[in-house]
Design a protein around this motif. Structure first.
Motif, short mmCIF file in Angstrom:
data_model
loop_
_atom_site.label_atom_id
_atom_site.label_comp_id
_atom_site.label_asym_id
_atom_site.label_seq_id
_atom_site.Cartn_x
_atom_site.Cartn_y
_atom_site.Cartn_z
N LYS A 1 0.84 -1.21 0.00
CA LYS A 1 0.00 0.00 0.00
C LYS A 1 0.88 1.26 0.00
O LYS A 1 0.68 2.19 -0.78
CB LYS A 1 -0.92 -0.04 1.22
CG LYS A 1 -1.59 1.25 1.59
CD LYS A 1 -2.78 1.58 0.70
CE LYS A 1 -3.48 2.85 1.17
NZ LYS A 1 -4.18 3.51 0.08
N SER B 1 -0.23 5.64 -7.17
CA SER B 1 -1.28 4.77 -7.69
C SER B 1 -2.30 4.47 -6.59
O SER B 1 -1.95 3.92 -5.54
CB SER B 1 -0.65 3.47 -8.20
OG SER B 1 -1.65 2.54 -8.52
N SER B 2 -3.56 4.81 -6.85
CA SER B 2 -4.59 4.55 -5.83
C SER B 2 -5.59 3.49 -6.28
O SER B 2 -6.35 2.96 -5.49
CB SER B 2 -5.31 5.85 -5.47
OG SER B 2 -5.82 6.42 -6.66
N CYS B 3 -5.63 3.19 -7.58
CA CYS B 3 -6.58 2.18 -8.05
C CYS B 3 -5.92 1.33 -9.15
O CYS B 3 -6.26 1.45 -10.33
CB CYS B 3 -7.87 2.83 -8.53
SG CYS B 3 -7.61 4.29 -9.57
N ILE C 1 -6.10 -1.62 -0.27
CA ILE C 1 -5.85 -1.15 -1.65
C ILE C 1 -7.11 -1.42 -2.48
O ILE C 1 -7.66 -2.52 -2.45
CB ILE C 1 -4.65 -1.88 -2.28
CG1 ILE C 1 -3.39 -1.59 -1.48
CG2 ILE C 1 -4.46 -1.46 -3.73
CD1 ILE C 1 -2.22 -2.46 -1.87
N LYS C 2 -7.51 -0.41 -3.25
CA LYS C 2 -8.70 -0.59 -4.10
C LYS C 2 -8.22 -0.94 -5.51
O LYS C 2 -7.75 -0.07 -6.25
CB LYS C 2 -9.49 0.72 -4.10
CG LYS C 2 -10.76 0.66 -4.91
CD LYS C 2 -11.43 2.04 -4.90
CE LYS C 2 -12.30 2.18 -6.12
NZ LYS C 2 -11.87 3.19 -7.05
N ASP D 1 1.11 4.08 -2.93
CA ASP D 1 0.84 5.50 -2.63
C ASP D 1 2.02 6.35 -3.05
O ASP D 1 1.87 7.40 -3.65
CB ASP D 1 0.60 5.68 -1.12
CG ASP D 1 -0.80 5.22 -0.71
OD1 ASP D 1 -1.61 4.97 -1.63
OD2 ASP D 1 -1.06 5.10 0.49
#
Ligand SMILES: [Fe+2]
Lengths: 389, 203
Positions: free
Chosen positions: A24, A32-34, A59-60, A28
């Motif tokens: 995670k 990158s969040s998705c 994490i999504k 970050d």
């Protein structure tokens, strides 16, 4: 230092207990969040994909694709790139062995070069610096080292031939080596992938493009493999982690220094007789080392120290160290055969004598062969193949 | 951009010698027939206009007018210095590739076959005192003087490469097919031979 060389390794390595828990943070950090998660069905069945998703539950993932086949193709890559765009992903996480990682590299390349078809990018160092696509790789074997190489091998869906892509743009931003991910790896696979790593290191250390930096990676990898491979096959967690690290180091070494004749013939054996890559490496290594012995005598002699230990090195006569190294490798192979029952002759894979000619011809056109320090002919390859028939 | 004349000359000699050596040296001939049936090749130096364009047909390799258009295979030296090292016989093409001096667009296996042909051509063009550093000893199947002669006075359009060996292979394959079908009703072995290009596992 009178020789020109290039070395590039921009991949951050996280190695050790619970390394995966940092995923995670790393995503970050990379912005990158998705992301898109890529893996294969084997790892899904073995619940490794689940394990990673649970460990990284904060994490999504905007999309998950676990249908990457063992010999991934250009079509699969084009398809995944569309999936990435349609789901508005902003990074790639690859979980798996060589095929998953190479596929992910292809996906990254096509996105980062803003292309629709990966075929347009085949070749050696032709692409320019592209768009930044956060790229994290989590290897689940201890052999390919693909998580830190600038090479990807992908099947051309039209011609069914393999295409090579070589570019620094293929290097992942982060590689995560976590001992929990190799726990379920069967002993046979630990042995064969481990030998693949050993061959990467030995060939890098003796190739035309060896250099002082690749030598450090190669010798450290050989030291780790020599002292851990048998325990890793036995299931020791720490030994498996050491093997994963060795594979990573060996990958970095050959990414700069390249490989040689063992890989040239090994690729041909894979293509013609479907012999798994690591098994081919194990079968071929001693015979190819004997072939290369006159050109690589000094390097093999010094590698005895790394593959065994100080006592073995000192007790061997200086002019016999190279030969002793080959014997020690053969002893290790014998022990592995005893423990795993791995098949080590071409006949066991159903090879017929007439196949050898096809294998030899194919080996001659393999890119790995041209950087072998000793040039080889079809007859040389046939002699080696007969030795392991 | 201005081209270096020595590099231009060597590229041109290489281009002309190609067809002649493939016609007369069995090793080069085998490699020639292992190349795709139709192939266009551009060679040059990165950032400069193409030095040489070759076009391979079924039985010829022709030096054609250099073109900027995309060829099936593009082989570019990163710098002039890198090109000089190879073209003046200081290092082999393989070594140049290993030094990351060559940029390549297209299929690497095809490029490797090309490199092996160039190695053979260099063996004829350069004296042994130069090639001994990077090429193993080979049997010369024609005299080097004949190769020089052709590069000076020959015409690559008249240099048709005899497909005799390939024809024999085709007949053998057809016989093998017949044999497989006759003996066990399957053509598995032939299939295996035809599928030789199937993808192997990764490096
Ligand atoms: Fe390998």
């Amino acid at each position: 230092m009178d020789k020109y060389f290039e070395f590039n390794n921009g991949t951050k390595i996280l190695c050790g207990k619970n390394a995966l828990n940092n995923l995670k943070y790393e995503l970050d950090y990379l912005g990158s969040s998705c992301p898109l998660l890529l893996s294969d069905e084997g790892l899904e069945t073995a619940k490794i994909v689940d394990f990673v998703m649970k460990t990284a539950k904060n994490i999504k993932f905007n999309a998950v694709f676990t249908k990457i086949p063992a010999d991934s193709s250009t079509l699969t890559i084009n398809q995944i790139a569309r999936l990435y765009k349609n789901n508005k992903c902003d990074g790639i996480v690859a979980l798996g062995g060589g095929s998953v990682i190479d596929t992910a590299k292809g996906v990254k390349l096509i996105l980062n070069q803003s292309k629709v078809d990966i075929m347009d990018l085949a070749g050696n160092e032709i692409v320019k610096k592209g768009k930044f696509i956060p790229f994290v790789v989590i290897p689940t074997t201890c052999g390919t080292g693909s998580e830190c190489t600038s090479v990807a091998v992908i099947k051309n869906s039209k011609t069914k031939t393999k295409l090579e892509f070589i570019s620094s743009e293929l290097l992942p931003d982060v590689a995560i080596l976590d001992e929990r991910l190799t726990k379920k790896l069967p002993p046979k696979l630990v042995a064969s992938t481990g030998f693949d790593a050993l061959v990467h290191a030995i060939e890098a250390y003796t190739s035309l493009q060896k250099n002082p930096i690749s030598d450090i990676y190669a010798t450290t990898a050989i030291k780790l493999i020599g002292s851990n491979i048998i325990d890793a096959i036995g299931g020791d967690d720490n030994a498996r982690l050491n093997m994963a690290l060795a594979s990573n180091l060996a990958g970095t070494a050959f990414s700069s220094a390249m490989v040689g004749i063992v890989h040239a013939i090994g690729h041909a054996l894979g293509a013609v007789l479907n012999i798994p890559h690591g098994n081919a490496m194990m079968m071929l290594l001693p015979a190819c080392m004997r072939f290369n012995l006159d050109k690589n005598f000094i390097e093999y002699s010094s590698l005895l120290l790394y593959f065994t230990n100080e006592d073995e090195y000192i007790s061997a006569k200086p002019n016999e160290r190279a030969k002793v190294l080959i014997e020690k490798i053969e002893e290790t192979i014998g022990l592995i055969k005893q423990k795993t029952g791995i098949m080590l002759s071409l006949k066991e894979y159903g090879a017929k004598e007439k196949d050898l000619n096809v294998v030899a011809e194919k080996a001659l056109s393999d890119g790995a062969g041209i950087v072998n320090r000793k040039d080889f002919s079809k007859e040389d390859v046939l002699n080696i193949l007969n030795e392991i028939f | 951009m201005k081209k270096s004349s020595i590099i231009n000359i060597v590229f041109n000699v290489l281009g002309k010698a190609f067809g002649y050596v493939c016609k007369n040296d069995k090793r080069a001939k085998d490699l020639f027939f292992a190349l795709p049936k139709h192939l266009t090749i551009n060679m040059g130096i990165y950032g400069e206009s193409t030095y040489i364009s070759l076009e391979k047909t079924e039985n010829q390799i022709l030096k054609v007018k250099p073109t900027k258009e995309n060829a099936d295979l593009e082989v570019l030296f990163k710098t002039r210095y890198a090109a000089r090292l190879v073209l003046l016989g200081k290092i082999s093409v393989s070594e140049s590739f290993a030094r990351h001096d060559i940029l390549l667009k297209g299929d690497i296996n095809t490029a490797v076959r090309l490199v092996r042909i160039i190695n053979i051509i260099e063996y004829y063009l350069f004296p042994r005192i130069i090639t001994y550093k990077f090429l193993p000893k080979m049997q010369k199947e024609i005299s080097s003087f004949k190769v020089y002669g052709f590069t000076l006075f020959g015409n690559s359009k008249n240099c048709k490469i005899d497909n005799f060996n390939a024809k024999i292979k085709n007949v053998t394959n057809k016989n093998a097919e017949k044999h497989n079908k006759d003996t066990d009703g399957s053509d598995k072995n032939l299939e295996k031979l035809q599928n030789v290009e199937k993808v192997s596992e990764k490096v």
